[in-house]
Scaffold this active site. Structure first.
Site, PDB file in Angstrom:
ATOM      1  N   CYS A 292       0.812  -1.217   0.000  1.00  0.00           N
ATOM      2  CA  CYS A 292       0.000   0.000   0.000  1.00  0.00           C
ATOM      3  C   CYS A 292       0.848   1.272   0.000  1.00  0.00           C
ATOM      4  O   CYS A 292       0.471   2.270  -0.618  1.00  0.00           O
ATOM      5  CB  CYS A 292      -0.967  -0.005   1.165  1.00  0.00           C
ATOM      6  N   HIS A 319      -1.858   1.951   7.092  1.00  0.00           N
ATOM      7  CA  HIS A 319      -2.365   1.969   5.729  1.00  0.00           C
ATOM      8  C   HIS A 319      -2.215   3.395   5.204  1.00  0.00           C
ATOM      9  O   HIS A 319      -2.153   4.346   5.984  1.00  0.00           O
ATOM     10  CB  HIS A 319      -3.831   1.526   5.664  1.00  0.00           C
ATOM     11  N   ASP A 336      -8.602   4.911  -2.966  1.00  0.00           N
ATOM     12  CA  ASP A 336      -7.646   3.870  -2.592  1.00  0.00           C
ATOM     13  C   ASP A 336      -7.271   3.095  -3.847  1.00  0.00           C
ATOM     14  O   ASP A 336      -8.065   2.307  -4.373  1.00  0.00           O
ATOM     15  CB  ASP A 336      -8.251   2.935  -1.545  1.00  0.00           C
TER      16      ASP A 336
END
Length: 636
Positions: A292, A319, A336
């Site tokens: 990520c 995250h 995202d």
């Protein structure tokens, strides 16, 4: 004053900010900063002089609270590690000298020119140690600090590091590099097409081309550009590896910000494959892989390269993602790239079960605490925010914004940022709840839900109709792989159509879930929905043909009280069948000219009920397998 004039001539924004402190405070901080710099210049090969422990009392009390001091260290070339600031071997010594000399010149001016600018090297330690006073002058009291000084210092360094890092996205050269790999015309063309469809569905649609460009960029980035890495395949045999700790970074690794290098070890070959965790988005444009951190880092750069106003979002529960400002909607959109989702801020708390505490957004203009956008359980989140005091955090953020980024902005731009922040604060006051059929998304207009694929039936559902090749061969044969997330139309020269929902006739409350931890992928219904439903349509009438025979292979899986119901509608006849992964033939469909295959998901228990009915569950390693297949032999 003479000092202020020197600061005005400084090429360093950090030194300029440092000069805004009072004379005594500046001289104390300058003494420490020069000590750090001089030790590196005098002893370039001594590792102990190239790192500063964040918890060092001298550093944390005499530099960290001082406006501009830590910024000077970052501009010298120091980088953030877990517990230290580190001056990597790849850092520019010339840049270090430049900042050092700017500070020394200002110091000498304030002392009346009575001290030499030559390095006054401390030869015993990298920084004054506890119990040794760095100056007889008293440092003004810092804002209220939490009980754990080291915790707040570490948090502050994280703020500083991220705030400094996002400036990379503003490099014209780097943006140009990103534009070279982004299919701009293709994305823009698709965005224009989808905007027209949205306006046809809702004539009063207030969306703009940038909203649809964001969605296309997300789709391209996820499906065609970047790839996820758990463990790299063995560089010798190509087999699977396991992460077995860290390896030492090379000079080239450090050049690209990879302070950490993972050791992906192959048990068969006894060979280590190196996986540097690059932090420089320029390098990520080349490697195009990571987890990520790499995804959000590179995607945010791509947004800025296309002229979208974007900011990098850091979540303390490990995250990161991106936010993009929608001018037409006048709000920030959660994006995202790992999940290819837009405007679903409750995804992490409601969908993943994350226990959020701090979520901060960083841009070239400001840092904003956006935690409350991502939670519908504000009291619970507030109870977990114990790492730093709220008053300290607010004071620190305001200080960073006022002194470091917004000072050079025009009054109009500062006013615009203030108005946006006020809108955000009003939104934060009333926490939202996950809506029916959406995984933490905001319902929005019909056009916006259509754009994100979140309505029951699309206004133009996809229909399989026989091509000339299929008419000639009397066969329509389609497969779908959930791992590759693509359809393969074998009967039409193996045509590939990307994305699970591109070939659907209808869709309601279903999304594609990738479990990176468990390395599994599947379709499931969105949280908060009692049922989910998708269907595929095959229409033979345009070709003047009918079904001779049809077979279907469908794989579904249930847990607890979850259920999946499969149906084939052939004309007026509807037949239920099992999704056990075995091929099933349907004799009753012969003679029909239209087929609709439907899967309905429901049931399940507890908070995870949405996971208890799944379609096309596959291991991410099963790249050659397919989980859904329809084979239709055609007749006149």
């Amino acid at each position: 004053t003479v000092g202020s004039s020197c600061c005005e001539m400084s090429a360093s924004s950090a030194v300029t900010i440092l000069c805004e402190n009072s004379n005594d405070v500046f001289l104390d901080a300058a003494k420490l900063l020069l000590t750090y710099a001089d030790n590196i210049l005098r002893f370039p090969n001594e590792e102990k002089y190239r790192s500063i422990r964040i918890g060092n009392p001298t550093f944390s009390t005499k530099l960290l609270p001082i406006k501009g001091a830590v910024e000077c260290l970052f501009e010298m070339g120091f980088e953030e590690a877990e517990t230290h600031l580190v001056f990597p071997k790849s850092a520019s010594v010339e840049q270090l000298k430049l900042i050092r000399e700017s500070i020394a010149t200002e110091r000498d001016q304030r002392l009346g020119g009575g001290q030499s600018v030559q390095p006054a090297v401390q030869t015993t330690t990298a920084a004054p140690q506890p119990g040794h006073s760095a100056s007889s002058q008293a440092v003004p009291a810092a804002p209220p600090q939490p009980s754990s000084l080291e915790s707040s210092m570490s948090f502050f360094v994280t703020l500083q590091s991220n705030f400094q890092h996002v400036m990379l996205y503003e490099s014209p050269d780097l943006q140009q590099e990103a534009r070279r790999v982004i299919p701009q015309q293709q994305l823009l063309s698709s965005a224009e097409h989808n905007l027209k469809k949205a306006k046809d569905a809702e004539p009063d649609c207030k969306l703009g081309i940038e909203d649809f460009l964001v969605l296309e960029l997300l789709r391209w980035f996820k499906q065609a550009f970047f790839s996820w890495v758990n463990c790299l395949p063995c560089s010798r045999c190509g087999g699977s590896t396991q992460n077995q700790g860290s390896l030492s970074p090379t000079t080239d690794d450090l050049r690209w910000g990879a302070q950490r290098v993972e050791n992906h070890f192959c048990q068969s070959c006894q060979l280590s494959t190196r996986f540097p965790r690059y932090n420089n988005p320029e390098k990520l444009l080349q490697t195009r892989r990571g987890r990520c951190g790499e995804w959000a880092n590179c995607f945010t750069l791509c947004c800025r390269a296309l002229g979208l106003e974007a900011r990098y979002v850091w979540d303390s529960t490990d995250h990161v993602w991106t936010e993009v400002y929608s001018v037409c909607q006048r709000r920030w959109l959660h994006c995202d790239s790992c999940e290819n989702v837009c405007d679903k801020p409750l995804l992490y708390e409601a969908g993943w079960g994350k226990k959020l505490s701090y979520v901060l957004a960083f841009s070239k203009d400001q840092v904003v605490d956006v935690t409350w956008r991502y939670s519908c359980k504000h009291p619970e989140v507030l109870a977990r925010r114990t790492r730093v005091q709220e008053a300290w955090l607010m004071h620190t953020i305001n200080g960073l914004n006022a002194s470091k980024r917004q000072q050079p902005l025009s009054p109009d731009r500062r006013r615009e940022l203030t108005e946006r922040l006020l809108v955000e604060l009003v939104q934060f006051i009333s926490p939202k709840k996950p809506t029916q059929g959406e995984l933490g998304g905001e319902s929005g207009s019909l056009a916006w839900r259509l754009a994100r694929g979140e309505t029951g039936a699309a206004p133009e559902g996809f229909v399989f109709t026989p091509t000339d090749q299929e008419k000639a061969d009397r066969l329509l044969h389609v497969r779908y792989s959930s791992v590759r997330d693509e359809y393969c139309r074998l009967s039409n020269n193996c045509e590939v159509i990307q994305t699970w929902d591109r070939c659907l006739w209808t869709k309601e409350s279903v999304f594609r879930k990738v479990e990176h931890d468990w390395e599994m992928v599947y379709l499931a219904r969105t949280e908060g929905s009692a049922e989910g439903r998708i269907s595929w349509k095959f229409d033979l009438r345009p070709a003047g043909l009918k079904v001779k025979s049809v077979s279907i292979t469908a794989a579904s899986q249930t847990f607890e009280s979850g259920r999946v119901c499969w149906r084939l509608q052939a004309g007026a006849t509807t037949t239920e069948f099992s999704g056990d992964g075995n091929r099933r033939s349907f004799q009753d469909a012969a003679g029909s000219s239209e087929l609709i295959v439907t899967a309905e998901l429901g049931g399940g228990d507890g908070d995870a009920s949405w996971q208890h009915s799944q379609l096309f569950r596959q291991s991410l390693k099963q790249t050659e397998d397919h989980s859904f297949e329809v084979q239709i032999y055609l007749d006149d």
